[in-house]
Design an enzyme around this catalytic site. Structure first.
Site, PDB file in Angstrom:
ATOM      1  N   SER A  47       0.823  -1.219   0.000  1.00 50.59           N
ATOM      2  CA  SER A  47       0.000   0.000   0.000  1.00 50.59           C
ATOM      3  C   SER A  47       0.857   1.270   0.000  1.00 50.59           C
ATOM      4  O   SER A  47       0.364   2.340  -0.348  1.00 50.59           O
ATOM      5  CB  SER A  47      -0.964   0.010   1.202  1.00 50.59           C
ATOM      6  OG  SER A  47      -0.254   0.078   2.413  1.00 50.59           O
ATOM      7  N   HIS A  48       2.138   1.177   0.412  1.00 52.13           N
ATOM      8  CA  HIS A  48       2.984   2.369   0.468  1.00 52.13           C
ATOM      9  C   HIS A  48       4.281   2.213  -0.320  1.00 52.13           C
ATOM     10  O   HIS A  48       5.249   2.930  -0.095  1.00 52.13           O
ATOM     11  CB  HIS A  48       3.212   2.806   1.923  1.00 52.13           C
ATOM     12  CG  HIS A  48       1.963   3.430   2.476  1.00 52.13           C
ATOM     13  ND1 HIS A  48       0.870   2.681   2.814  1.00 52.13           N
ATOM     14  CD2 HIS A  48       1.601   4.723   2.666  1.00 52.13           C
ATOM     15  CE1 HIS A  48      -0.110   3.477   3.211  1.00 52.13           C
ATOM     16  NE2 HIS A  48       0.304   4.720   3.135  1.00 52.13           N
ATOM     17  N   LEU A 124       5.810   5.096   7.936  1.00 56.11           N
ATOM     18  CA  LEU A 124       6.659   5.693   8.975  1.00 56.11           C
ATOM     19  C   LEU A 124       7.798   4.773   9.428  1.00 56.11           C
ATOM     20  O   LEU A 124       8.767   5.237  10.026  1.00 56.11           O
ATOM     21  CB  LEU A 124       5.805   6.077  10.191  1.00 56.11           C
ATOM     22  CG  LEU A 124       4.684   7.099   9.931  1.00 56.11           C
ATOM     23  CD1 LEU A 124       3.966   7.437  11.238  1.00 56.11           C
ATOM     24  CD2 LEU A 124       5.238   8.369   9.292  1.00 56.11           C
ATOM     25  N   GLU A 188      -4.768   0.615   1.626  1.00 59.42           N
ATOM     26  CA  GLU A 188      -5.166  -0.797   1.590  1.00 59.42           C
ATOM     27  C   GLU A 188      -6.567  -0.918   0.981  1.00 59.42           C
ATOM     28  O   GLU A 188      -6.818  -1.818   0.173  1.00 59.42           O
ATOM     29  CB  GLU A 188      -5.145  -1.326   3.032  1.00 59.42           C
ATOM     30  CG  GLU A 188      -5.115  -2.817   3.187  1.00 59.42           C
ATOM     31  CD  GLU A 188      -3.860  -3.484   2.632  1.00 59.42           C
ATOM     32  OE1 GLU A 188      -2.792  -2.857   2.594  1.00 59.42           O
ATOM     33  OE2 GLU A 188      -3.988  -4.650   2.205  1.00 59.42           O
ATOM     34  N   SER A 307       6.627  -6.802  12.034  1.00 60.04           N
ATOM     35  CA  SER A 307       7.720  -6.567  11.071  1.00 60.04           C
ATOM     36  C   SER A 307       8.459  -7.830  10.670  1.00 60.04           C
ATOM     37  O   SER A 307       9.297  -7.780   9.758  1.00 60.04           O
ATOM     38  CB  SER A 307       8.726  -5.496  11.534  1.00 60.04           C
ATOM     39  OG  SER A 307       8.057  -4.257  11.649  1.00 60.04           O
ATOM     40  N   ARG A 309       7.254 -10.400   9.047  1.00 59.62           N
ATOM     41  CA  ARG A 309       6.866 -10.673   7.653  1.00 59.62           C
ATOM     42  C   ARG A 309       7.675  -9.773   6.714  1.00 59.62           C
ATOM     43  O   ARG A 309       8.182 -10.209   5.693  1.00 59.62           O
ATOM     44  CB  ARG A 309       5.358 -10.401   7.469  1.00 59.62           C
ATOM     45  CG  ARG A 309       4.879 -10.531   6.022  1.00 59.62           C
ATOM     46  CD  ARG A 309       3.630  -9.698   5.757  1.00 59.62           C
ATOM     47  NE  ARG A 309       3.851  -8.270   5.939  1.00 59.62           N
ATOM     48  CZ  ARG A 309       4.376  -7.459   5.030  1.00 59.62           C
ATOM     49  NH1 ARG A 309       4.739  -7.919   3.870  1.00 59.62           N
ATOM     50  NH2 ARG A 309       4.570  -6.166   5.299  1.00 59.62           N
ATOM     51  N   ARG A 310       7.795  -8.516   7.114  1.00 54.78           N
ATOM     52  CA  ARG A 310       8.485  -7.518   6.297  1.00 54.78           C
ATOM     53  C   ARG A 310       9.971  -7.876   6.149  1.00 54.78           C
ATOM     54  O   ARG A 310      10.519  -7.831   5.047  1.00 54.78           O
ATOM     55  CB  ARG A 310       8.301  -6.166   6.989  1.00 54.78           C
ATOM     56  CG  ARG A 310       8.513  -4.968   6.151  1.00 54.78           C
ATOM     57  CD  ARG A 310       7.900  -3.747   6.797  1.00 54.78           C
ATOM     58  NE  ARG A 310       8.361  -3.432   8.134  1.00 54.78           N
ATOM     59  CZ  ARG A 310       9.581  -3.034   8.454  1.00 54.78           C
ATOM     60  NH1 ARG A 310      10.494  -2.888   7.532  1.00 54.78           N
ATOM     61  NH2 ARG A 310       9.896  -2.774   9.705  1.00 54.78           N
TER      62      ARG A 310
HETATM   63  P1  NDP Z   1      -0.617  -3.448   8.694  1.00 58.57           P
HETATM   64  O1  NDP Z   1      -1.944  -3.743   9.275  1.00 58.57           O
HETATM   65  O2  NDP Z   1      -0.261  -4.078   7.409  1.00 58.57           O
HETATM   66  O3  NDP Z   1       0.537  -3.820   9.712  1.00 58.57           O
HETATM   67  C1  NDP Z   1       0.597  -3.209  10.954  1.00 58.57           C
HETATM   68  C2  NDP Z   1       1.766  -3.717  11.765  1.00 58.57           C
HETATM   69  O4  NDP Z   1       1.368  -4.910  12.422  1.00 58.57           O
HETATM   70  C3  NDP Z   1       3.011  -4.068  10.978  1.00 58.57           C
HETATM   71  O5  NDP Z   1       4.119  -3.697  11.743  1.00 58.57           O
HETATM   72  C4  NDP Z   1       2.886  -5.581  10.797  1.00 58.57           C
HETATM   73  O6  NDP Z   1       4.121  -6.243  10.600  1.00 58.57           O
HETATM   74  C5  NDP Z   1       2.273  -5.967  12.112  1.00 58.57           C
HETATM   75  N1  NDP Z   1       1.518  -7.225  12.034  1.00 58.57           N
HETATM   76  C6  NDP Z   1       0.638  -7.622  11.094  1.00 58.57           C
HETATM   77  N2  NDP Z   1       0.153  -8.840  11.385  1.00 58.57           N
HETATM   78  C7  NDP Z   1       0.745  -9.225  12.533  1.00 58.57           C
HETATM   79  C8  NDP Z   1       0.672 -10.395  13.335  1.00 58.57           C
HETATM   80  N3  NDP Z   1      -0.122 -11.415  13.026  1.00 58.57           N
HETATM   81  N4  NDP Z   1       1.421 -10.449  14.456  1.00 58.57           N
HETATM   82  C9  NDP Z   1       2.240  -9.421  14.793  1.00 58.57           C
HETATM   83  N5  NDP Z   1       2.363  -8.298  14.069  1.00 58.57           N
HETATM   84  C10 NDP Z   1       1.614  -8.195  12.947  1.00 58.57           C
HETATM   85  O7  NDP Z   1      -0.424  -1.856   8.584  1.00 58.57           O
HETATM   86  P2  NDP Z   1      -1.432  -0.762   8.067  1.00 58.57           P
HETATM   87  O8  NDP Z   1      -2.102  -1.291   6.830  1.00 58.57           O
HETATM   88  O9  NDP Z   1      -2.276  -0.265   9.153  1.00 58.57           O
HETATM   89  O10 NDP Z   1      -0.416   0.388   7.642  1.00 58.57           O
HETATM   90  C11 NDP Z   1       0.426   0.172   6.522  1.00 58.57           C
HETATM   91  C12 NDP Z   1       1.340   1.340   6.323  1.00 58.57           C
HETATM   92  O11 NDP Z   1       0.585   2.462   5.961  1.00 58.57           O
HETATM   93  C13 NDP Z   1       2.162   1.753   7.529  1.00 58.57           C
HETATM   94  O12 NDP Z   1       3.513   1.682   7.166  1.00 58.57           O
HETATM   95  C14 NDP Z   1       1.740   3.195   7.806  1.00 58.57           C
HETATM   96  O13 NDP Z   1       2.783   4.041   8.208  1.00 58.57           O
HETATM   97  C15 NDP Z   1       1.206   3.611   6.464  1.00 58.57           C
HETATM   98  N6  NDP Z   1       0.232   4.698   6.611  1.00 58.57           N
HETATM   99  C16 NDP Z   1       0.623   5.972   6.326  1.00 58.57           C
HETATM  100  C17 NDP Z   1      -0.267   7.013   6.479  1.00 58.57           C
HETATM  101  C18 NDP Z   1       0.150   8.425   6.249  1.00 58.57           C
HETATM  102  O14 NDP Z   1      -0.663   9.308   6.409  1.00 58.57           O
HETATM  103  N7  NDP Z   1       1.365   8.710   5.909  1.00 58.57           N
HETATM  104  C19 NDP Z   1      -1.635   6.784   6.923  1.00 58.57           C
HETATM  105  C20 NDP Z   1      -1.929   5.413   7.216  1.00 58.57           C
HETATM  106  C21 NDP Z   1      -1.012   4.391   7.064  1.00 58.57           C
HETATM  107  P3  NDP Z   1       4.467  -6.841   9.119  1.00 58.57           P
HETATM  108  O15 NDP Z   1       4.693  -5.640   8.245  1.00 58.57           O
HETATM  109  O16 NDP Z   1       5.673  -7.673   9.338  1.00 58.57           O
HETATM  110  O17 NDP Z   1       3.267  -7.643   8.681  1.00 58.57           O
HETATM  111  O1  PYC Z   2      -3.004   4.804   3.486  1.00 57.09           O
HETATM  112  O2  PYC Z   2      -4.221   5.956   4.881  1.00 57.09           O
HETATM  113  C1  PYC Z   2      -3.315   5.862   4.052  1.00 57.09           C
HETATM  114  C2  PYC Z   2      -2.524   7.062   3.723  1.00 57.09           C
HETATM  115  C3  PYC Z   2      -2.874   8.354   3.888  1.00 57.09           C
HETATM  116  C4  PYC Z   2      -1.825   9.132   3.445  1.00 57.09           C
HETATM  117  C5  PYC Z   2      -0.872   8.287   3.021  1.00 57.09           C
HETATM  118  N1  PYC Z   2      -1.313   7.039   3.199  1.00 57.09           N
END
Ligand code: NDP
Ligand code: PYC
Length: 338
Positions: A47-48, A124, A188, A307, A309-310
Protein backbone atom coordinates in the site's frame (compact mmCIF):
# COMPACT_ATOMS: atom_id res chain seq x y z
CA UNK A 1 -5.19 -15.19 -10.54
CA UNK A 2 -3.50 -11.76 -10.82
CA UNK A 3 -0.72 -11.76 -13.41
CA UNK A 4 2.47 -10.36 -11.97
CA UNK A 5 5.26 -8.20 -13.34
CA UNK A 6 8.77 -8.93 -12.09
CA UNK A 7 10.87 -5.84 -11.52
CA UNK A 8 14.56 -6.01 -10.66
CA UNK A 9 15.51 -3.94 -7.62
CA UNK A 10 17.19 -1.41 -9.90
CA UNK A 11 14.04 -1.23 -12.05
CA UNK A 12 11.98 -0.37 -8.95
CA UNK A 13 14.24 2.62 -8.25
CA UNK A 14 14.39 3.64 -11.90
CA UNK A 15 10.61 3.47 -12.35
CA UNK A 16 9.99 5.56 -9.23
CA UNK A 17 12.60 8.16 -10.23
CA UNK A 18 11.34 8.41 -13.82
CA UNK A 19 7.71 8.91 -12.76
CA UNK A 20 8.65 11.51 -10.14
CA UNK A 21 10.94 13.48 -12.46
CA UNK A 22 8.33 13.35 -15.20
CA UNK A 23 5.73 14.68 -12.76
CA UNK A 24 7.96 17.67 -11.94
CA UNK A 25 9.75 16.77 -8.70
CA UNK A 26 13.29 18.16 -8.51
CA UNK A 27 16.22 15.77 -8.05
CA UNK A 28 16.46 16.08 -4.26
CA UNK A 29 12.76 15.34 -3.67
CA UNK A 30 12.58 12.68 -6.38
CA UNK A 31 15.58 10.91 -4.81
CA UNK A 32 14.18 11.00 -1.26
CA UNK A 33 10.72 9.84 -2.38
CA UNK A 34 12.14 7.09 -4.59
CA UNK A 35 14.24 5.76 -1.68
CA UNK A 36 11.12 5.55 0.50
CA UNK A 37 9.07 3.80 -2.19
CA UNK A 38 11.94 1.40 -2.87
CA UNK A 39 12.29 0.52 0.83
CA UNK A 40 8.55 -0.23 1.06
CA UNK A 41 8.43 -2.21 -2.19
CA UNK A 42 11.50 -4.23 -1.18
CA UNK A 43 9.66 -5.22 2.02
CA UNK A 44 6.40 -6.07 0.15
CA UNK A 45 4.54 -3.15 1.79
CA UNK A 46 2.20 -2.88 -1.17
CA UNK A 47 0.00 0.00 0.00
CA UNK A 48 2.98 2.37 0.47
CA UNK A 49 5.39 1.12 -2.19
CA UNK A 50 5.24 2.00 -5.89
CA UNK A 51 1.45 2.27 -5.60
CA UNK A 52 1.95 5.59 -3.77
CA UNK A 53 3.35 7.14 -6.97
CA UNK A 54 -0.27 7.85 -7.92
CA UNK A 55 -0.69 10.05 -4.84
CA UNK A 56 2.65 11.81 -5.45
CA UNK A 57 1.78 12.57 -9.08
CA UNK A 58 -1.76 13.65 -8.21
CA UNK A 59 -0.41 16.04 -5.56
CA UNK A 60 1.95 17.59 -8.09
CA UNK A 61 -0.76 17.83 -10.75
CA UNK A 62 -3.09 19.58 -8.32
CA UNK A 63 -0.47 22.32 -8.07
CA UNK A 64 -0.30 21.88 -4.28
CA UNK A 65 3.17 20.54 -3.55
CA UNK A 66 6.41 22.40 -4.29
CA UNK A 67 8.70 19.86 -5.97
CA UNK A 68 11.74 22.11 -5.45
CA UNK A 69 11.11 23.22 -1.83
CA UNK A 70 14.24 23.46 0.31
CA UNK A 71 13.43 22.61 3.95
CA UNK A 72 14.54 25.01 6.69
CA UNK A 73 15.85 23.76 10.05
CA UNK A 74 15.25 25.67 13.28
CA UNK A 75 17.76 24.52 15.87
CA UNK A 76 18.05 25.92 19.39
CA UNK A 77 19.65 24.70 22.62
CA UNK A 78 16.35 22.94 23.41
CA UNK A 79 15.62 19.26 22.75
CA UNK A 80 13.08 20.08 20.03
CA UNK A 81 14.24 20.42 16.42
CA UNK A 82 11.85 22.01 13.97
CA UNK A 83 11.99 21.40 10.24
CA UNK A 84 9.87 23.56 7.97
CA UNK A 85 9.23 21.56 4.80
CA UNK A 86 7.99 24.76 3.11
CA UNK A 87 5.23 23.06 1.17
CA UNK A 88 7.35 20.16 -0.09
CA UNK A 89 6.96 16.45 0.61
CA UNK A 90 8.02 15.56 4.15
CA UNK A 91 10.95 13.26 3.33
CA UNK A 92 13.63 15.80 2.46
CA UNK A 93 12.91 17.68 5.69
CA UNK A 94 13.30 14.41 7.61
CA UNK A 95 16.63 13.66 5.89
CA UNK A 96 17.98 17.11 6.68
CA UNK A 97 16.86 17.04 10.33
CA UNK A 98 17.80 13.43 11.18
CA UNK A 99 21.47 14.03 12.19
CA UNK A 100 20.39 16.92 14.43
CA UNK A 101 17.66 14.79 16.06
CA UNK A 102 20.18 12.00 16.77
CA UNK A 103 22.71 14.43 18.22
CA UNK A 104 20.05 16.13 20.41
CA UNK A 105 18.76 12.76 21.64
CA UNK A 106 22.27 11.66 22.65
CA UNK A 107 22.79 14.96 24.43
CA UNK A 108 19.44 15.27 26.26
CA UNK A 109 18.39 11.60 26.47
CA UNK A 110 15.10 12.46 24.79
CA UNK A 111 14.43 14.75 21.86
CA UNK A 112 11.75 15.45 19.28
CA UNK A 113 11.58 16.48 15.68
CA UNK A 114 8.56 18.47 14.49
CA UNK A 115 8.23 18.63 10.72
CA UNK A 116 5.86 21.40 9.63
CA UNK A 117 4.07 22.41 6.44
CA UNK A 118 4.66 19.15 4.61
CA UNK A 119 2.73 16.96 2.21
CA UNK A 120 2.85 13.42 3.56
CA UNK A 121 2.17 10.16 1.75
CA UNK A 122 4.59 7.65 3.23
CA UNK A 123 5.03 4.79 5.67
CA UNK A 124 6.66 5.69 8.97
CA UNK A 125 8.69 2.56 9.71
CA UNK A 126 11.64 3.59 7.49
CA UNK A 127 12.01 6.75 9.60
CA UNK A 128 11.84 5.16 13.07
CA UNK A 129 14.22 2.45 11.84
CA UNK A 130 16.79 5.10 10.91
CA UNK A 131 16.77 6.02 14.61
CA UNK A 132 16.86 2.45 15.93
CA UNK A 133 19.78 1.82 13.55
CA UNK A 134 21.54 4.58 15.52
CA UNK A 135 20.84 2.73 18.79
CA UNK A 136 17.85 4.88 19.81
CA UNK A 137 14.22 3.94 20.52
CA UNK A 138 11.79 6.06 18.52
CA UNK A 139 8.16 6.73 17.73
CA UNK A 140 6.51 8.72 14.94
CA UNK A 141 2.98 9.94 14.25
CA UNK A 142 1.12 11.89 11.57
CA UNK A 143 -2.48 12.90 10.90
CA UNK A 144 -3.82 12.54 7.33
CA UNK A 145 -7.19 13.53 5.83
CA UNK A 146 -10.47 13.32 7.81
CA UNK A 147 -11.65 10.01 6.36
CA UNK A 148 -12.18 8.15 9.66
CA UNK A 149 -15.21 8.35 11.96
CA UNK A 150 -14.55 8.52 15.71
CA UNK A 151 -16.02 5.60 17.71
CA UNK A 152 -19.78 6.17 17.92
CA UNK A 153 -19.69 8.74 15.08
CA UNK A 154 -20.93 8.62 11.50
CA UNK A 155 -18.61 10.87 9.49
CA UNK A 156 -14.90 11.39 8.97
CA UNK A 157 -13.26 13.61 11.59
CA UNK A 158 -9.96 11.79 12.09
CA UNK A 159 -7.17 10.75 9.77
CA UNK A 160 -5.91 7.21 9.21
CA UNK A 161 -3.20 8.45 11.62
CA UNK A 162 -0.35 5.93 11.70
CA UNK A 163 1.73 5.24 14.79
CA UNK A 164 5.18 3.70 14.42
CA UNK A 165 7.69 2.52 17.03
CA UNK A 166 11.14 0.99 16.75
CA UNK A 167 13.40 -0.52 19.42
CA UNK A 168 17.07 -1.28 18.66
CA UNK A 169 18.30 -4.87 19.12
CA UNK A 170 22.02 -5.58 19.03
CA UNK A 171 22.90 -7.77 16.05
CA UNK A 172 19.22 -8.31 15.11
CA UNK A 173 16.47 -6.60 13.17
CA UNK A 174 14.81 -4.02 15.43
CA UNK A 175 11.42 -4.53 17.06
CA UNK A 176 9.24 -2.27 14.91
CA UNK A 177 5.55 -1.78 14.39
CA UNK A 178 3.82 0.73 12.16
CA UNK A 179 0.07 0.79 11.65
CA UNK A 180 -2.81 3.05 10.78
CA UNK A 181 -5.19 3.69 13.69
CA UNK A 182 -8.02 3.06 11.23
CA UNK A 183 -8.90 -0.63 10.82
CA UNK A 184 -7.40 -0.45 7.32
CA UNK A 185 -5.07 2.15 5.85
CA UNK A 186 -6.71 4.16 3.06
CA UNK A 187 -4.12 2.75 0.66
CA UNK A 188 -5.17 -0.80 1.59
CA UNK A 189 -8.82 -0.05 0.76
CA UNK A 190 -7.70 1.41 -2.57
CA UNK A 191 -5.80 -1.82 -3.29
CA UNK A 192 -8.91 -3.88 -2.46
CA UNK A 193 -10.86 -1.69 -4.88
CA UNK A 194 -8.25 -2.24 -7.63
CA UNK A 195 -8.35 -6.00 -7.00
CA UNK A 196 -12.19 -6.05 -6.99
CA UNK A 197 -12.20 -7.70 -3.55
CA UNK A 198 -14.71 -7.06 -0.73
CA UNK A 199 -13.37 -5.67 2.55
CA UNK A 200 -13.69 -7.67 5.74
CA UNK A 201 -16.57 -6.49 7.94
CA UNK A 202 -15.91 -3.73 10.51
CA UNK A 203 -13.61 -1.55 8.39
CA UNK A 204 -15.99 1.11 7.07
CA UNK A 205 -19.49 2.55 6.82
CA UNK A 206 -21.17 3.91 3.68
CA UNK A 207 -22.44 7.47 3.13
CA UNK A 208 -25.66 6.63 5.01
CA UNK A 209 -23.75 5.30 8.02
CA UNK A 210 -24.46 1.61 7.28
CA UNK A 211 -21.69 -1.00 7.59
CA UNK A 212 -20.19 -1.82 4.20
CA UNK A 213 -17.68 -4.24 2.73
CA UNK A 214 -17.70 -2.50 -0.67
CA UNK A 215 -14.37 -0.61 -1.07
CA UNK A 216 -15.97 2.05 -3.29
CA UNK A 217 -18.74 2.70 -0.74
CA UNK A 218 -16.11 2.74 2.02
CA UNK A 219 -14.05 5.38 0.21
CA UNK A 220 -17.15 7.54 -0.24
CA UNK A 221 -18.41 6.94 3.31
CA UNK A 222 -16.21 6.79 6.40
CA UNK A 223 -13.53 4.42 7.64
CA UNK A 224 -13.60 3.05 11.21
CA UNK A 225 -10.84 3.04 13.80
CA UNK A 226 -9.31 -0.28 14.93
CA UNK A 227 -10.27 -1.49 18.40
CA UNK A 228 -13.39 0.71 18.72
CA UNK A 229 -13.06 3.53 21.24
CA UNK A 230 -9.45 2.59 22.06
CA UNK A 231 -8.18 3.12 18.51
CA UNK A 232 -10.35 6.21 18.32
CA UNK A 233 -8.67 7.73 21.41
CA UNK A 234 -5.20 6.89 20.07
CA UNK A 235 -6.12 8.53 16.78
CA UNK A 236 -7.26 11.70 18.59
CA UNK A 237 -3.97 11.73 20.53
CA UNK A 238 -2.09 11.64 17.20
CA UNK A 239 -4.22 14.54 15.89
CA UNK A 240 -3.21 16.55 18.97
CA UNK A 241 0.50 15.65 19.19
CA UNK A 242 1.17 15.98 15.45
CA UNK A 243 -1.29 18.87 15.00
CA UNK A 244 -1.98 21.64 17.54
CA UNK A 245 1.02 20.71 19.73
CA UNK A 246 3.43 21.41 16.88
CA UNK A 247 1.44 24.32 15.43
CA UNK A 248 0.19 22.38 12.42
CA UNK A 249 -3.02 21.14 10.84
CA UNK A 250 -5.44 18.43 11.97
CA UNK A 251 -6.84 15.92 9.47
CA UNK A 252 -10.03 18.00 9.20
CA UNK A 253 -7.97 21.08 8.38
CA UNK A 254 -5.79 19.11 5.95
CA UNK A 255 -8.92 17.94 4.12
CA UNK A 256 -10.19 21.53 3.89
CA UNK A 257 -6.77 22.64 2.55
CA UNK A 258 -6.68 20.01 -0.25
CA UNK A 259 -7.60 21.41 -3.63
CA UNK A 260 -8.38 17.98 -5.16
CA UNK A 261 -9.30 14.49 -3.98
CA UNK A 262 -6.33 12.14 -4.34
CA UNK A 263 -3.73 14.70 -3.22
CA UNK A 264 -1.50 13.84 -0.27
CA UNK A 265 -2.56 15.24 3.09
CA UNK A 266 -0.86 18.48 4.21
CA UNK A 267 0.06 18.80 7.90
CA UNK A 268 2.95 18.12 10.30
CA UNK A 269 4.73 15.09 11.72
CA UNK A 270 6.21 14.43 15.16
CA UNK A 271 9.08 12.04 15.83
CA UNK A 272 10.26 11.28 19.35
CA UNK A 273 13.58 9.61 20.15
CA UNK A 274 14.95 8.11 23.39
CA UNK A 275 18.56 7.20 24.17
CA UNK A 276 18.84 4.00 26.27
CA UNK A 277 22.34 5.06 27.30
CA UNK A 278 20.80 8.00 29.19
CA UNK A 279 17.59 6.29 30.41
CA UNK A 280 18.91 2.87 31.43
CA UNK A 281 20.88 3.98 34.47
CA UNK A 282 24.16 2.68 33.06
CA UNK A 283 22.73 -0.82 32.61
CA UNK A 284 22.01 -0.85 28.87
CA UNK A 285 23.30 -4.40 28.33
CA UNK A 286 21.31 -5.85 31.26
CA UNK A 287 18.15 -4.05 30.18
CA UNK A 288 18.62 -5.11 26.56
CA UNK A 289 18.89 -8.71 27.78
CA UNK A 290 15.58 -8.29 29.67
CA UNK A 291 13.91 -6.95 26.52
CA UNK A 292 15.29 -9.96 24.61
CA UNK A 293 13.79 -12.32 27.20
CA UNK A 294 10.41 -10.70 26.55
CA UNK A 295 10.75 -11.17 22.78
CA UNK A 296 11.84 -14.79 23.32
CA UNK A 297 8.81 -15.47 25.50
CA UNK A 298 6.50 -14.09 22.78
CA UNK A 299 8.15 -16.13 20.02
CA UNK A 300 8.24 -19.24 22.19
CA UNK A 301 4.41 -19.33 22.12
CA UNK A 302 4.33 -19.42 18.31
CA UNK A 303 3.38 -15.72 18.11
CA UNK A 304 5.31 -13.50 15.71
CA UNK A 305 6.78 -10.09 16.24
CA UNK A 306 5.51 -7.17 14.14
CA UNK A 307 7.72 -6.57 11.07
CA UNK A 308 8.85 -10.21 10.89
CA UNK A 309 6.87 -10.67 7.65
CA UNK A 310 8.48 -7.52 6.30
CA UNK A 311 12.05 -8.55 7.20
CA UNK A 312 11.45 -11.99 5.66
CA UNK A 313 10.13 -10.35 2.46
CA UNK A 314 13.20 -8.10 2.31
CA UNK A 315 15.59 -11.04 2.69
CA UNK A 316 13.73 -13.02 0.00
CA UNK A 317 13.53 -10.12 -2.47
CA UNK A 318 17.17 -9.17 -1.94
CA UNK A 319 18.27 -12.75 -2.42
CA UNK A 320 16.30 -13.28 -5.65
CA UNK A 321 16.96 -9.72 -6.86
CA UNK A 322 13.43 -8.79 -7.86
CA UNK A 323 9.97 -7.88 -6.55
CA UNK A 324 6.57 -8.70 -8.00
CA UNK A 325 3.69 -6.27 -8.55
CA UNK A 326 0.41 -6.80 -10.44
CA UNK A 327 0.80 -6.26 -14.21
CA UNK A 328 -2.19 -3.88 -14.17
CA UNK A 329 -0.46 -1.74 -11.55
CA UNK A 330 2.77 -1.73 -13.57
CA UNK A 331 0.93 -0.64 -16.72
CA UNK A 332 -0.94 2.11 -14.86
CA UNK A 333 2.34 3.39 -13.35
CA UNK A 334 4.01 3.47 -16.79
CA UNK A 335 0.98 5.39 -18.08
CA UNK A 336 1.82 8.16 -15.58
CA UNK A 337 4.69 9.05 -17.92
CA UNK A 338 2.57 9.08 -21.06
P1 NDP B 1 -0.62 -3.45 8.69
O1 NDP B 1 -1.94 -3.74 9.28
O2 NDP B 1 -0.26 -4.08 7.41
O3 NDP B 1 0.54 -3.82 9.71
C1 NDP B 1 0.60 -3.21 10.95
C2 NDP B 1 1.77 -3.72 11.76
O4 NDP B 1 1.37 -4.91 12.42
C3 NDP B 1 3.01 -4.07 10.98
O5 NDP B 1 4.12 -3.70 11.74
C4 NDP B 1 2.89 -5.58 10.80
O6 NDP B 1 4.12 -6.24 10.60
C5 NDP B 1 2.27 -5.97 12.11
N1 NDP B 1 1.52 -7.23 12.03
C6 NDP B 1 0.64 -7.62 11.09
N2 NDP B 1 0.15 -8.84 11.39
C7 NDP B 1 0.74 -9.22 12.53
C8 NDP B 1 0.67 -10.39 13.34
N3 NDP B 1 -0.12 -11.41 13.03
N4 NDP B 1 1.42 -10.45 14.46
C9 NDP B 1 2.24 -9.42 14.79
N5 NDP B 1 2.36 -8.30 14.07
C10 NDP B 1 1.61 -8.19 12.95
O7 NDP B 1 -0.42 -1.86 8.58
P2 NDP B 1 -1.43 -0.76 8.07
O8 NDP B 1 -2.10 -1.29 6.83
O9 NDP B 1 -2.28 -0.27 9.15
O10 NDP B 1 -0.42 0.39 7.64
C11 NDP B 1 0.43 0.17 6.52
C12 NDP B 1 1.34 1.34 6.32
O11 NDP B 1 0.59 2.46 5.96
C13 NDP B 1 2.16 1.75 7.53
O12 NDP B 1 3.51 1.68 7.17
C14 NDP B 1 1.74 3.19 7.81
O13 NDP B 1 2.78 4.04 8.21
C15 NDP B 1 1.21 3.61 6.46
N6 NDP B 1 0.23 4.70 6.61
C16 NDP B 1 0.62 5.97 6.33
C17 NDP B 1 -0.27 7.01 6.48
C18 NDP B 1 0.15 8.42 6.25
O14 NDP B 1 -0.66 9.31 6.41
N7 NDP B 1 1.36 8.71 5.91
C19 NDP B 1 -1.64 6.78 6.92
C20 NDP B 1 -1.93 5.41 7.22
C21 NDP B 1 -1.01 4.39 7.06
P3 NDP B 1 4.47 -6.84 9.12
O15 NDP B 1 4.69 -5.64 8.24
O16 NDP B 1 5.67 -7.67 9.34
O17 NDP B 1 3.27 -7.64 8.68
O1 PYC C 1 -3.00 4.80 3.49
O2 PYC C 1 -4.22 5.96 4.88
C1 PYC C 1 -3.32 5.86 4.05
C2 PYC C 1 -2.52 7.06 3.72
C3 PYC C 1 -2.87 8.35 3.89
C4 PYC C 1 -1.82 9.13 3.45
C5 PYC C 1 -0.87 8.29 3.02
N1 PYC C 1 -1.31 7.04 3.20
Amino acid sequence: MTSVQKLSLQEVKDLALSVLRHAGFGEAHAGAIAEMLYACQLDDCQSHGLFRLFMCVQTMQSGDVDGQAQPDLHISEKAVVRADARGGMSLLAFEKALPVLIEKTRHHGIAALAINKCYHFSALWPEVERLSAAGLAAMAMVPSHAWVAPAGGTRGSLGTNPLAFSWPRAGKDPFTFDFATSGFARGEIELYKRAGKPLPPGVAIDKSGNPTTDPEAALEGAMLTFGGYKGSALSIMIELLAGPLIDDLTSLESMAHASKAGSAPYHGEIILAFDPAVFSAGRVAENDARAERLFADILDQGARLPSQRRFAARARNQQRGYVEIPVALYNDLCALMA
